[in-house]
Write a protein that holds these residues in place. Structure first.
Motif, short mmCIF file in Angstrom:
data_model
loop_
_atom_site.label_atom_id
_atom_site.label_comp_id
_atom_site.label_asym_id
_atom_site.label_seq_id
_atom_site.Cartn_x
_atom_site.Cartn_y
_atom_site.Cartn_z
N THR A 434 0.83 -1.19 0.00
CA THR A 434 0.00 0.00 0.00
C THR A 434 0.87 1.25 0.00
N ASP A 435 0.28 2.37 -0.40
CA ASP A 435 1.00 3.64 -0.32
C ASP A 435 0.64 4.40 0.95
N THR A 436 -0.11 3.80 1.85
CA THR A 436 -0.50 4.44 3.10
C THR A 436 0.65 4.43 4.10
N LEU A 437 0.95 5.59 4.67
CA LEU A 437 1.99 5.71 5.67
C LEU A 437 1.36 5.81 7.06
N TYR A 438 2.12 5.41 8.07
CA TYR A 438 1.66 5.46 9.46
C TYR A 438 2.68 6.23 10.29
N PHE A 439 2.24 6.71 11.44
CA PHE A 439 3.16 7.49 12.28
C PHE A 439 2.95 7.13 13.75
N SER A 440 3.96 7.43 14.53
CA SER A 440 3.90 7.25 15.97
C SER A 440 4.67 8.38 16.65
N GLN A 441 4.10 8.90 17.72
CA GLN A 441 4.78 9.92 18.51
C GLN A 441 5.14 9.40 19.90
N SER A 443 7.19 6.32 20.20
CA SER A 443 8.14 5.23 19.93
C SER A 443 7.47 3.94 19.48
N GLY A 444 6.38 4.04 18.76
CA GLY A 444 5.75 2.86 18.20
C GLY A 444 4.81 2.15 19.14
N VAL A 445 4.58 2.71 20.32
CA VAL A 445 3.62 2.10 21.24
C VAL A 445 2.23 2.12 20.62
N THR A 446 1.90 3.21 19.91
CA THR A 446 0.67 3.27 19.12
C THR A 446 1.01 3.84 17.75
N TRP A 447 0.46 3.20 16.72
CA TRP A 447 0.63 3.65 15.34
C TRP A 447 -0.72 4.14 14.81
N LYS A 448 -0.67 5.25 14.07
CA LYS A 448 -1.87 5.84 13.49
C LYS A 448 -1.63 6.13 12.02
N MET A 449 -2.71 6.32 11.28
CA MET A 449 -2.61 6.62 9.85
C MET A 449 -2.14 8.06 9.67
N LEU A 450 -1.06 8.25 8.96
CA LEU A 450 -0.46 9.57 8.83
C LEU A 450 -1.37 10.55 8.11
N GLN A 451 -1.97 10.13 7.01
CA GLN A 451 -2.78 11.06 6.22
C GLN A 451 -4.03 11.50 6.96
N ARG A 452 -4.52 10.68 7.87
CA ARG A 452 -5.74 11.03 8.59
C ARG A 452 -5.51 12.16 9.57
N GLU A 453 -4.36 12.19 10.22
CA GLU A 453 -4.12 13.21 11.23
C GLU A 453 -3.14 14.29 10.77
N PHE A 454 -2.30 13.97 9.78
CA PHE A 454 -1.37 14.95 9.21
C PHE A 454 -1.49 14.84 7.69
N TYR A 455 -2.56 15.40 7.15
CA TYR A 455 -2.86 15.20 5.73
C TYR A 455 -1.70 15.64 4.84
N LYS A 456 -1.07 16.76 5.18
CA LYS A 456 -0.01 17.30 4.33
C LYS A 456 1.27 16.48 4.41
#
Length: 510
Positions: A434-441, A443-456
């Protein structure tokens, strides 16, 4: 250096005891000695009035006054013909906004407020790109200035003595790109023929990138490039020499070597990326688990791994990569060297080592891994972390289970490095990418969809879907690279995808 006004009147000599030092903004020693206000031609402050047609909060932008013109010596040299040179003229200065106006701002119809002593005359001279004078504005008549219509704007202040004068070049800086965004693009496509490649992985030796590929006949090759240089300039492929083929998914850099587990279960290592030798045959190795960094609780850092002992996968560790011992850790309240059933054996993210954060209350360093394949060949999405005493699982609810995902430690601000982790997902259970990226703030304890919360940050258009890449950040310019990987047809690719937070590409002036 000290730069004194060229002219001091005879009547002013008696006032030397009341001299005032006005310092330039770049060096406490860069100053101009002002004898009295009679021959004072310095500007002491600059501000703008609110004008929403230009940009919001225009009045909040602060201006730096560089009295000696050292902030842009090229500008001073290029415009040397625009002011008179005589005993009454002072060194030209530069006035500029360190924080640029937003993209798209048109710096026209701006009301400028200047602070100075009591000069005889203040005028704005404006020139085109050939330095031909196009406009003169008497500041006593109007404070509304148009900047975008002219290539160069010069302010001339004539002191009360009508002789002493000083010029300032006023620069209205405007961002040329959107600041709060990550623009993803291809740095290179189809660098090499990958038609016969069945596996690949990139690792580092210092700032040298080593791109390993494995062909269908089990032969392995390596190409190199400079992480801090031209990322598209790779050496010719060289044949890897090793006691056995290397499981490329196990590669790990430590202590000036790249380690990897051979398909014969020996631990292998290389110092040049080409010639590999046996680092240890103490155990039947399965995979490497990263580096436990030294902290106040351990004398030295050590390498962690998974090894097969008596038909059981166990944790082992080594201080030198050669001599290994069982490593008993607490998992779910039980202290054991045996791996729990839910612990991945292969294809988790490259282990990330994090130093102890004493200010944050953490006295131990940590290792983090995410995703991967379990012993029964099922995939997991969990993040596992260890502080050297115990392993803890953090189950995920948003990021899907996958193998060969890649993570970079990034940042949204240079004052908070490595705090924003970005994951490029690997191959999911159905074989898709997939081209979907994920992020964590955290240290990876929780991962979220990057485009959903940081669209740019998460808009990856026009990048095609891909997975199983190797991820790195150029330490010089904070540019992210996702190197290689495979497409949705399961084909290995030799593309390089890159992205960079625009804020970090700009000069950090504050």
């Amino acid at each position: 250096m000290n730069l004194s006004i060229n002219r001091i009147s005879k009547t002013a000599l008696c006032a030397l005891a009341s001299a005032v030092m006005l310092s330039g903004c770049f060096d406490d020693n860069d100053s101009e000695t002002i004898v009295n206000d009679y021959d004072n031609a310095l500007i002491t402050s600059v501000s703008l009035s609110t004008n929403t047609k230009v940009c919001s909060n225009l009045s909040s932008y602060t201006f730096t006054i560089d009295h000696l013109g050292t902030s842009d010596e090229d500008l001073i040299e290029r415009c040397a013909s625009l002011w008179q040179v005589d005993e009454y003229s002072q060194q030209p200065g530069i006035i500029f906004n360190a924080d640029s106006l937003p993209v798209g701002s048109v710096a026209d119809s701006i009301k400028v407020t200047l602070s100075y002593s009591s000069p005889y005359k203040v005028r704005f001279f404006q020139y085109d790109s050939t330095l031909t004078l196009q406009n003169v504005t008497n500041y006593a008549d109007t404070q509304i200035i148009w900047f975008d219509d002219y290539a160069v704007t010069r302010i001339e202040v004539v002191a009360e003595d009508q002789l002493t004068n000083k010029s300032y070049f006023m620069k209205m800086n405007v961002h040329t790109q959107t600041s709060d965004t990550i623009m993803w693009k291809y740095a290179a496509t189809d660098l090499f023929d990958m038609s016969d490649v069945i596996d690949q992985r990139v690792d580092t030796l210092g700032t040298t990138l080593c791109w390993y590929t494995m062909s269908a006949d089990s032969s392995q090759q390596v190409r190199t490039a400079d992480l801090t240089g031209d990322i598209t300039a790779w050496s010719d492929a060289q044949a890897v020499t090793a006691p056995s083929a290397i499981n490329l998914g196990t590669l790990l850099n430590w202590g000036g070597k790249i380690y990897g587990v051979g398909y014969d279960k020996q631990l292998l290592a290389t110092t040049d990326g080409i010639a590999w030798s046996v680092a240890s045959a103490d155990y039947s190795f399965v995979n490497l688990l990263g580096v436990q960094l030294a902290d106040r609780n351990r004398v030295a850092e050590h390498l962690c791994a998974i090894a097969m002992v008596d038909d059981t996968c166990r944790f082992v560790r080594s201080a030198d990569g050669a001599s290994w011992q069982l490593d008993s850790l607490t998992i779910g309240g039980t202290t054991t060297s045996a791996l729990p059933a839910r612990f991945p054996l292969w294809d988790y993210t490259r282990p990330i080592s994090v130093e102890a954060d004493l200010e944050g209350g953490s006295t131990r360093s940590r290792i983090y891994i995410s995703g991967g394949m379990l012993a029964d060949s099922t995939l997991t999405s969990s993040t596992w972390a260890t502080d050297g005493l115990q392993w803890v699982e953090f189950t995920q609810h948003i990021v899907p289970a996958a193998r060969r995902s890649s993570v970079v430690r990034y940042q949204l601000d240079v004052d908070d490095p490595d705090s924003f982790w970005i994951m490029q997902l690997g191959e999911r259970a159905d074989g898709s990418v997939t081209d979907t990226l994920y992020f964590s703030q955290n240290s990876g304890v929780t991962w979220k969809m990057l485009q959903r919360e940081f669209y740019k940050y998460g808009d990856t258009y026009p990048i095609a879907q891909f997975g199983c890449s190797s991820a790195f950040v150029n330490p010089k310019n904070y540019r992210i690279y996702f190197i290689g990987g495979k497409n949705n047809d399961g084909e290995q690719e030799s593309n390089i995808v890159t992205g960079q937070l625009a804020n970090l590409a700009m000069d950090q002036l504050r």
